[in-house]
Scaffold this active site. Structure first.
Site, PDB file in Angstrom:
ATOM      1  CB  SER A 415      29.332  38.442  52.670  1.00  0.00           C
ATOM      2  OG  SER A 415      30.547  38.877  52.162  1.00  0.00           O
ATOM      3  CG  HIS A 436      26.603  37.097  56.605  1.00  0.00           C
ATOM      4  ND1 HIS A 436      25.574  37.799  56.041  1.00  0.00           N
ATOM      5  CD2 HIS A 436      27.732  37.663  56.132  1.00  0.00           C
ATOM      6  CE1 HIS A 436      26.056  38.740  55.261  1.00  0.00           C
ATOM      7  NE2 HIS A 436      27.362  38.684  55.291  1.00  0.00           N
ATOM      8  CD  GLU A 448      21.734  36.767  56.245  1.00  0.00           C
ATOM      9  OE1 GLU A 448      20.698  36.964  55.596  1.00  0.00           O
ATOM     10  OE2 GLU A 448      22.874  36.896  55.746  1.00  0.00           O
ATOM     11  CG  ASN A 486      24.273  41.277  52.031  1.00  0.00           C
ATOM     12  OD1 ASN A 486      23.859  42.242  52.657  1.00  0.00           O
ATOM     13  ND2 ASN A 486      25.453  40.740  52.247  1.00  0.00           N
TER      14      ASN A 486
HETATM   15  P1  NAI Z   1      39.362  42.955  55.952  1.00  0.00           P
HETATM   16  O1  NAI Z   1      40.143  43.009  54.699  1.00  0.00           O
HETATM   17  O2  NAI Z   1      39.029  44.202  56.663  1.00  0.00           O
HETATM   18  O3  NAI Z   1      40.090  41.991  56.993  1.00  0.00           O
HETATM   19  C1  NAI Z   1      40.600  40.736  56.670  1.00  0.00           C
HETATM   20  C2  NAI Z   1      41.740  40.444  57.632  1.00  0.00           C
HETATM   21  O4  NAI Z   1      42.079  39.088  57.508  1.00  0.00           O
HETATM   22  C3  NAI Z   1      43.009  41.253  57.356  1.00  0.00           C
HETATM   23  O5  NAI Z   1      43.413  41.922  58.523  1.00  0.00           O
HETATM   24  C4  NAI Z   1      44.019  40.203  56.940  1.00  0.00           C
HETATM   25  O6  NAI Z   1      45.328  40.497  57.372  1.00  0.00           O
HETATM   26  C5  NAI Z   1      43.499  38.964  57.623  1.00  0.00           C
HETATM   27  N1  NAI Z   1      43.915  37.729  56.988  1.00  0.00           N
HETATM   28  C6  NAI Z   1      43.897  37.394  55.693  1.00  0.00           C
HETATM   29  N2  NAI Z   1      44.372  36.150  55.527  1.00  0.00           N
HETATM   30  C7  NAI Z   1      44.673  35.677  56.738  1.00  0.00           C
HETATM   31  C8  NAI Z   1      45.194  34.448  57.233  1.00  0.00           C
HETATM   32  N3  NAI Z   1      45.477  33.456  56.414  1.00  0.00           N
HETATM   33  N4  NAI Z   1      45.384  34.319  58.566  1.00  0.00           N
HETATM   34  C9  NAI Z   1      45.104  35.324  59.400  1.00  0.00           C
HETATM   35  N5  NAI Z   1      44.594  36.498  59.009  1.00  0.00           N
HETATM   36  C10 NAI Z   1      44.390  36.673  57.688  1.00  0.00           C
HETATM   37  O7  NAI Z   1      38.041  42.148  55.580  1.00  0.00           O
HETATM   38  P2  NAI Z   1      36.579  42.241  56.208  1.00  0.00           P
HETATM   39  O8  NAI Z   1      35.806  43.303  55.539  1.00  0.00           O
HETATM   40  O9  NAI Z   1      36.678  42.234  57.670  1.00  0.00           O
HETATM   41  O10 NAI Z   1      35.933  40.877  55.718  1.00  0.00           O
HETATM   42  C11 NAI Z   1      36.281  39.634  56.302  1.00  0.00           C
HETATM   43  C12 NAI Z   1      35.237  38.602  55.939  1.00  0.00           C
HETATM   44  O11 NAI Z   1      33.971  39.033  56.400  1.00  0.00           O
HETATM   45  C13 NAI Z   1      35.076  38.346  54.468  1.00  0.00           C
HETATM   46  O12 NAI Z   1      34.799  36.996  54.265  1.00  0.00           O
HETATM   47  C14 NAI Z   1      33.882  39.207  54.086  1.00  0.00           C
HETATM   48  O13 NAI Z   1      33.204  38.718  52.961  1.00  0.00           O
HETATM   49  C15 NAI Z   1      33.032  39.069  55.318  1.00  0.00           C
HETATM   50  N6  NAI Z   1      32.084  40.161  55.571  1.00  0.00           N
HETATM   51  C16 NAI Z   1      32.428  41.465  55.400  1.00  0.00           C
HETATM   52  C17 NAI Z   1      31.515  42.483  55.680  1.00  0.00           C
HETATM   53  C18 NAI Z   1      31.888  43.928  55.554  1.00  0.00           C
HETATM   54  O14 NAI Z   1      30.990  44.773  55.612  1.00  0.00           O
HETATM   55  N7  NAI Z   1      33.152  44.254  55.405  1.00  0.00           N
HETATM   56  C19 NAI Z   1      30.141  42.148  56.168  1.00  0.00           C
HETATM   57  C20 NAI Z   1      29.920  40.743  56.379  1.00  0.00           C
HETATM   58  C21 NAI Z   1      30.859  39.806  56.050  1.00  0.00           C
END
Ligand code: NAI
Length: 692
Positions: A415, A436, A448, A486
């Site tokens: 994001s 996105h 996006e 955003n």
């Molecule tokens: P989260 O923390 O809920 O999930 C991330 C997951 O990735 C975790 O389960 C972790 O174990 C896993 N992970 C980390 N490193 C890894 C690797 N090397 N190999 C495999 N799995 C791995 O994070 P979330 O909120 O789902 O965010 C993920 C992405 O989405 C980020 O880039 C964030 O900026 C983006 N994003 C988040 C939004 C939100 O509302 N939470 C909205 C839009 C985008």
């Protein structure tokens, strides 16, 4: 007259099959010309005295999708609208009056005018699949049915069920339609014709609603029910902004079972609605949606396998959504136990959306936990949704790139991280694109599609096509901080925090925004998104745009008050619901509150347009409407600026800058925006007249 839109067959039982196959398009829609031809056919068929008439569509995608909405834009007066409505009603009345059995044989879309035509038949037979949809979605365009849809549905299935369908604009499949009395028979594809023919030959008594359903149309009951309907509608829409459902309730309360009166009232009310500002803007929103839908059409690329890395909040839900939409999906995370909660959530989603066990099982089979990442080799689309950390993401890409299929695309859900920075770790940086998604994935239509300087145009096109294939709306944006949605939303949320720290009750701030037409107030939205996430995004944007972050937000996050998920933020939450202390009037200037919130959003919109984050005004409006629910009846931020007038808004910005500080400094883009205030839409009635 050349009968270009219809084809007629008469079978050995003397049943006439009237095939609708609109000559100039892939979808059957109703317009003046179609009505003229249909009318002629009905006259001829009546004279022929067949055993019965079956109306069907030759289009693979459905029966009839509704009125030809492009013809709405050409209606310039209520009188002209009335003529078109009258024509349609006359033709459907002729159909309803035919003395032999008439059947609408329905597959796929049967919406709006399609359902109105089907209701004018004696019977309806529907294909048995989830893709067959019947309904009257007119309220979504700021209007209500006008070709007898409500006048015929109300007596057929009762006021309660009919008004629920009409006021929500919801559509139902054949089986649900059968339970409601809307459909007489449901049959699988290969039995559909037999079922239609049987209805003609057997000619059973037409469906009659049960006593309870009929009771809801009783003149004593109607005023009570009308009050309830009004209250329900008021939760979603105000009468000033969305007059159509209120008009519909009134027509039903007054006329319900009197077909002629109801038809007259439907037409008169609709003729004035269709030329009003709300309907015009909502029709515009419809076309904006079509524009986004068309973005994925430039390729016939057909990905089949999606590999998602990161099974957290976003990755887990993205994987579930892709499986729901029919893709084979592998879901990777660091360990199996990190994937398990996502699979559980997916099951809940499938149950809610698919309802029947075989379909749920099939979707579960398509979604495969894959903590070793074996799916990388097979995938056509790889979606990365791991922690928001440049180095972690880059090292992941390095590891997977050599294993990816040559034509596979790599999409990141980042994001905030510029794509160029992430792509530099790739041997082929051109294959990285941003997809996105917004949270919650199952509810937010917009995605996006972020292209960095390095992204190849083919990969961007494929990303757009894929977005459409999972039934989402792609919005092409450039790789700039916060992208579009955003970035515009954040100043608005921050202004809400500033207002709150000045002592304005949060409920009052939220009420000002919802009165403007936002679906949820900014304070509640911040709490729902999570104050930690808001702070994180705000910090990234503040770094780029030299903006200030309100201390109040930082203090709440430090205190562990993260919003809804932690049980408290700006509001306290009980069972997931915000407890909103009543906002007592006080001496707050509501108009100023609205202006401060909205102008920060508009100013940022102008800035995004100047920096070409999106290609044009329409895309910006579409992004904000489908990404945030920005007051659809206002047609989007840029359309709103045009309606109010650039100069008037600039003046407001200047006085706020004097009063409240430099965050209200007008962006340089305003100057070249619209050439003069004469270009505004004042002649059509400005939105100033309604909310504020
Ligand atoms: P989260 O923390 O809920 O999930 C991330 C997951 O990735 C975790 O389960 C972790 O174990 C896993 N992970 C980390 N490193 C890894 C690797 N090397 N190999 C495999 N799995 C791995 O994070 P979330 O909120 O789902 O965010 C993920 C992405 O989405 C980020 O880039 C964030 O900026 C983006 N994003 C988040 C939004 C939100 O509302 N939470 C909205 C839009 C985008």
């Amino acid at each position: 007259m050349t009968h270009t839109h219809f084809r007629i067959e008469t079978d050995s039982d003397n049943i006439v099959w009237l095939h609708f196959d609109k000559a100039d398009g892939g979808t059957n829609v109703l317009n003046f010309e179609v009505f003229e031809q249909l009318d002629q056919h009905l006259q001829n068929i009546a004279a022929q005295r067949p055993r019965g008439l079956i109306i069907l569509s030759d289009k693979p995608n459905g029966f009839i999708a509704g009125a030809d909405i492009t013809s709405f834009t050409k209606i310039s007066s209520a009188q002209q609208a009335l003529e078109l409505l009258q024509t349609g009603q006359d033709v459907f009345n002729r159909l309803a009056a035919l003395p032999f059995p008439t059947v609408a044989m329905i597959h796929g879309f049967c919406l709006g005018g399609g359902t109105e035509l089907a209701l004018a038949c004696r019977y309806r037979v529907s294909r048995d699949d989830p893709g067959t949809r019947l309904g009257l979605p007119e309220v979504r365009l700021g209007i209500h049915p006008g070709w007898g849809g409500s006048a015929r549905m109300v007596p057929l299935i009762g006021g309660l069920k009919a008004m629920d369908l009409i006021l929500s604009g919801r559509s139902v499949d054949g089986r649900t339609g059968k339970r409601m009395g809307l459909v007489d028979r449901v049959a699988p594809e290969h039995h559909l014709q037999v079922a239609a023919r049987r209805l003609v030959l057997e000619a059973p008594p037409p469906y009659r609603a049960g006593w309870l359903d009929r009771l809801s149309n009783n003149p004593v009951v109607r005023p009570l029910l009308a009050g309830i309907f009004r209250k329900q509608v008021a939760k979603r829409a105000t009468p000033q902004h969305y007059p159509a459902p209120y008009a519909m309730i009134d027509i039903w309360r007054r006329h319900a079972t009197h077909l002629d009166e109801m038809l007259k009232a439907e037409a008169q009310s609709l003729a004035s609605l269709v030329t009003g500002l709300t309907a015009r803007n909502l029709v515009r929103v419809f076309f904006l949606q079509e524009q986004l839908k068309a973005l994925g059409k430039d390729t016939d690329w057909k990905p089949r396998h999606v590999h998602v890395i990161g099974a957290g909040t976003m990755g887990g839900d993205i994987a579930a959504w892709c499986a729901l939409r029919g893709f084979r999906v592998t879901l990777q995370d660091q360990a199996p136990e990190r994937i398990a909660p996502a699979i559980k959530r997916a099951h809940t989603l499938f149950k809610r959306k698919l309802k029947r066990t075989p379909r749920i099982t099939a979707a579960m089979d398509r979604l495969m936990p894959d903590h070793k990442g074996l799916g990388v080799q097979q995938a056509d689309v790889i979606i990365e949704a791991i922690f928001e950390d440049v180095d972690v993401k880059r090292s992941l890409y390095k590891g997977i790139e050599p294993r990816m299929k040559p034509e596979a695309i790599l999409a990141t859900n980042t994001s905030s991280i510029p794509l160029e920075e992430l792509a530099s770790s790739l041997a082929q940086p051109g294959r990285l694109v941003g997809l996105h998604f917004f949270n919650p994935v199952a509810r937010m239509q917009l995605v996006e599609v972020v292209t960095g300087k390095s992204t190849s145009s083919e990969v961007a096109t494929h990303a757009m096509a894929f977005t459409r294939q999972i039934d989402r709306l792609p919005l092409p944006v450039s790789s700039t901080p916060g992208f579009l949605v955003n970035r515009i939303l954040m100043p608005y949320l921050m202004e809400a925090v500033v207002l709150e720290s000045e002592g304005v009750p949060p409920a009052l701030i939220d009420a000002a925004a919802t009165a403007f037409g936002m679906p949820m107030g900014p304070v509640e939205l911040a709490d729902t998104v999570g104050l930690d996430i808001c702070l994180h995004v705000a910090e990234i944007l503040a770094g780029h745009f030299n903006a200030e972050i309100p201390e109040r937000l930082k203090r709440l996050v430090t205190a562990g008050k993260l919003g809804k998920k932690s049980g408290a933020g700006f509001y306290v939450y009980k069972k997931g619901k915000a407890i909103k202390p009543r906002a007592r009037g006080g001496s707050w200037n509501r108009e100023e509150i609205t202006n401060r919130l909205v102008l920060r959003m508009l100013n940022e919109s102008v800035s995004c347009l100047r920096e070409e984050v999106v290609a044009d005004r329409d895309l910006l409006d579409a992004g904000m409407i489908f990404g945030t629910g920005f007051a659809p009846f206002r047609g989007g931020p840029m359309h709103h600026i045009e309606a109010i007038g650039r100069d008037a808004l600039l003046q407001q910005l200047q006085s706020l800058q004097k009063l409240r500080g430099d965050r209200f400094t007008a962006d340089a883009g305003w100057v070249s925006l619209f050439n003069s205030s004469e270009e505004t839409l004042h002649e059509q009635g400005t939105p100033e007249q309604d909310s504020r």
